[in-house]
Design a protein around this motif. Structure first.
Motif, mmCIF file in Angstrom:
data_model
loop_
_atom_site.group_PDB
_atom_site.id
_atom_site.type_symbol
_atom_site.label_atom_id
_atom_site.label_comp_id
_atom_site.label_asym_id
_atom_site.label_seq_id
_atom_site.Cartn_x
_atom_site.Cartn_y
_atom_site.Cartn_z
ATOM 1 N N GLU A 1 55.158 92.554 66.000
ATOM 2 C CA GLU A 1 55.454 93.263 67.249
ATOM 3 C C GLU A 1 56.517 94.336 67.041
ATOM 4 O O GLU A 1 56.413 95.449 67.568
ATOM 5 C CB GLU A 1 55.914 92.277 68.319
ATOM 6 C CG GLU A 1 54.840 91.327 68.800
ATOM 7 C CD GLU A 1 55.376 90.234 69.714
ATOM 8 O OE1 GLU A 1 56.535 90.348 70.173
ATOM 9 O OE2 GLU A 1 54.643 89.266 69.959
ATOM 10 N N VAL A 2 57.546 94.008 66.263
ATOM 11 C CA VAL A 2 58.613 94.977 65.985
ATOM 12 C C VAL A 2 58.045 96.162 65.208
ATOM 13 O O VAL A 2 58.395 97.316 65.478
ATOM 14 C CB VAL A 2 59.772 94.299 65.208
ATOM 15 C CG1 VAL A 2 60.740 95.328 64.652
ATOM 16 C CG2 VAL A 2 60.508 93.325 66.118
ATOM 17 N N ARG B 1 56.264 98.426 67.582
ATOM 18 C CA ARG B 1 57.242 99.188 68.365
ATOM 19 C C ARG B 1 57.897 100.274 67.511
ATOM 20 O O ARG B 1 58.194 101.367 67.987
ATOM 21 C CB ARG B 1 58.300 98.256 68.948
ATOM 22 C CG ARG B 1 57.756 97.375 70.060
ATOM 23 C CD ARG B 1 58.798 96.614 70.862
ATOM 24 N NE ARG B 1 60.136 96.549 70.383
ATOM 25 C CZ ARG B 1 60.770 95.421 70.030
ATOM 26 N NH1 ARG B 1 60.158 94.258 70.106
ATOM 27 N NH2 ARG B 1 62.016 95.457 69.628
ATOM 28 N N GLU B 2 58.106 99.960 66.235
ATOM 29 C CA GLU B 2 58.695 100.931 65.319
ATOM 30 C C GLU B 2 57.767 102.140 65.154
ATOM 31 O O GLU B 2 58.215 103.282 65.127
ATOM 32 C CB GLU B 2 58.965 100.288 63.958
ATOM 33 C CG GLU B 2 59.609 101.239 62.952
ATOM 34 C CD GLU B 2 59.817 100.590 61.607
ATOM 35 O OE1 GLU B 2 60.955 100.640 61.107
ATOM 36 O OE2 GLU B 2 58.846 100.026 61.040
ATOM 37 N N GLN C 1 56.636 87.937 65.527
ATOM 38 C CA GLN C 1 57.658 88.821 66.100
ATOM 39 C C GLN C 1 57.829 90.071 65.242
ATOM 40 O O GLN C 1 57.991 91.177 65.772
ATOM 41 C CB GLN C 1 58.995 88.083 66.206
ATOM 42 C CG GLN C 1 59.011 86.983 67.234
ATOM 43 C CD GLN C 1 60.294 86.168 67.190
ATOM 44 O OE1 GLN C 1 61.194 86.439 66.390
ATOM 45 N NE2 GLN C 1 60.376 85.148 68.028
ATOM 46 N N LEU C 2 57.761 89.901 63.924
ATOM 47 C CA LEU C 2 57.892 91.039 63.023
ATOM 48 C C LEU C 2 56.744 92.025 63.231
ATOM 49 O O LEU C 2 56.953 93.242 63.246
ATOM 50 C CB LEU C 2 57.929 90.563 61.568
ATOM 51 C CG LEU C 2 58.082 91.635 60.498
ATOM 52 C CD1 LEU C 2 59.390 92.395 60.672
ATOM 53 C CD2 LEU C 2 58.012 91.009 59.111
ATOM 54 N N GLN D 1 67.697 100.422 65.966
ATOM 55 C CA GLN D 1 67.677 99.107 66.604
ATOM 56 C C GLN D 1 66.542 98.256 66.042
ATOM 57 O O GLN D 1 66.713 97.080 65.740
ATOM 58 C CB GLN D 1 67.531 99.258 68.120
ATOM 59 C CG GLN D 1 67.314 97.959 68.871
ATOM 60 C CD GLN D 1 68.487 97.012 68.764
ATOM 61 O OE1 GLN D 1 69.631 97.429 68.644
ATOM 62 N NE2 GLN D 1 68.215 95.720 68.798
ATOM 63 N N LEU D 2 65.373 98.859 65.890
ATOM 64 C CA LEU D 2 64.220 98.128 65.363
ATOM 65 C C LEU D 2 64.422 97.753 63.896
ATOM 66 O O LEU D 2 63.990 96.677 63.461
ATOM 67 C CB LEU D 2 62.942 98.954 65.547
ATOM 68 C CG LEU D 2 62.522 99.124 67.004
ATOM 69 C CD1 LEU D 2 61.449 100.191 67.124
ATOM 70 C CD2 LEU D 2 62.046 97.808 67.587
ATOM 71 N N ASP E 1 66.381 104.067 68.802
ATOM 72 C CA ASP E 1 65.379 103.001 68.828
ATOM 73 C C ASP E 1 64.978 102.591 67.419
ATOM 74 O O ASP E 1 64.803 101.401 67.126
ATOM 75 C CB ASP E 1 64.126 103.437 69.599
ATOM 76 C CG ASP E 1 64.391 103.601 71.089
ATOM 77 O OD1 ASP E 1 65.441 103.103 71.557
ATOM 78 O OD2 ASP E 1 63.544 104.220 71.772
ATOM 79 N N GLU F 1 66.450 94.687 63.958
ATOM 80 C CA GLU F 1 65.623 93.528 64.329
ATOM 81 C C GLU F 1 64.756 93.077 63.155
ATOM 82 O O GLU F 1 64.599 91.880 62.910
ATOM 83 C CB GLU F 1 64.723 93.875 65.523
ATOM 84 C CG GLU F 1 65.443 93.986 66.840
ATOM 85 C CD GLU F 1 64.504 94.296 67.990
ATOM 86 O OE1 GLU F 1 63.390 93.726 68.038
ATOM 87 O OE2 GLU F 1 64.875 95.121 68.851
ATOM 88 N N LYS F 2 64.196 94.055 62.420
ATOM 89 C CA LYS F 2 63.379 93.712 61.254
ATOM 90 C C LYS F 2 64.205 92.949 60.225
ATOM 91 O O LYS F 2 63.743 91.955 59.673
ATOM 92 C CB LYS F 2 62.815 94.984 60.588
ATOM 93 C CG LYS F 2 61.578 95.506 61.215
ATOM 94 C CD LYS F 2 60.866 96.623 60.484
ATOM 95 C CE LYS F 2 61.561 97.388 59.427
ATOM 96 N NZ LYS F 2 60.769 98.494 58.878
#
Length: 158
Positions: free
Chosen positions: A20-21, A24-25, A17-18, A39-40, A36, A43-44
């Motif tokens: 993927e984040v 996206r980052e 998942q990290l 937000q990322l 964004d 999530e990280k």
């Protein structure tokens, strides 16, 4: 048998998942969307906290079972012990996958950090241009530092 598989599986899933984040980052950095990016980053942090918690549980479990020294626990001790175990091929595979994913996440994070540093440098240069500062024209201050000379004709005053 030591119940390592659930913890290592959780760490592996969090690392996936990290990754993927982080991808996206990179996209968010390319489009320069601050909301964004924030937000990322959140999530990280959540994923990293989860990985740290699972890893702490793994360490305490290995100390409890006498695999790691409680005064100086190290992953090297665990890897040596794991290599000596003939019937733990699933655990060995999970550890290898986690190490591979961790290396990938580190590379992606370093790439994002370089992109962010470049963006910050560019924004600082643009901001200085708007203020009328020229990096080549600097004067010394009373404490020995330098500061740019400000032009009276700045773009912001035009």
């Amino acid at each position: 048998m030591i119940p390592l598989a659930p913890l290592l599986t959780q760490i592996k899933e969090n690392l996936e998942q990290l990754s993927e984040v982080l991808l996206r980052e990179r996209s968010a950095l390319a489009t320069a969307t601050p909301d964004d990016i924030l937000q990322l980053a959140s999530e990280k942090k959540t994923l990293l906290d989860s990985i740290d918690t699972a890893n702490a549980k793994r360490h305490s479990m290995l100390i409890k079972f006498g695999i790691l020294d409680h005064k100086n626990p190290s992953d090297a001790q665990f890897l040596v012990w794991l290599d000596e175990q003939p019937n733990m091929s699933d655990i060995k595979a999970l550890v290898e996958e986690c190490n591979t994913l961790l290396d990938q996440c580190k590379r992606e994070n370093n790439t994002n950090a370089r992109i962010l540093a470049t963006l910050q440098k560019r924004n600082k240069t643009l901001f200085e241009m708007l203020q009328g500062h020229n990096r080549k024209n600097k004067v010394y201050t009373s404490n020995g530092n330098t500061r740019p000379i400000s032009s009276k004709h700045t773009i912001g005053r035009a």
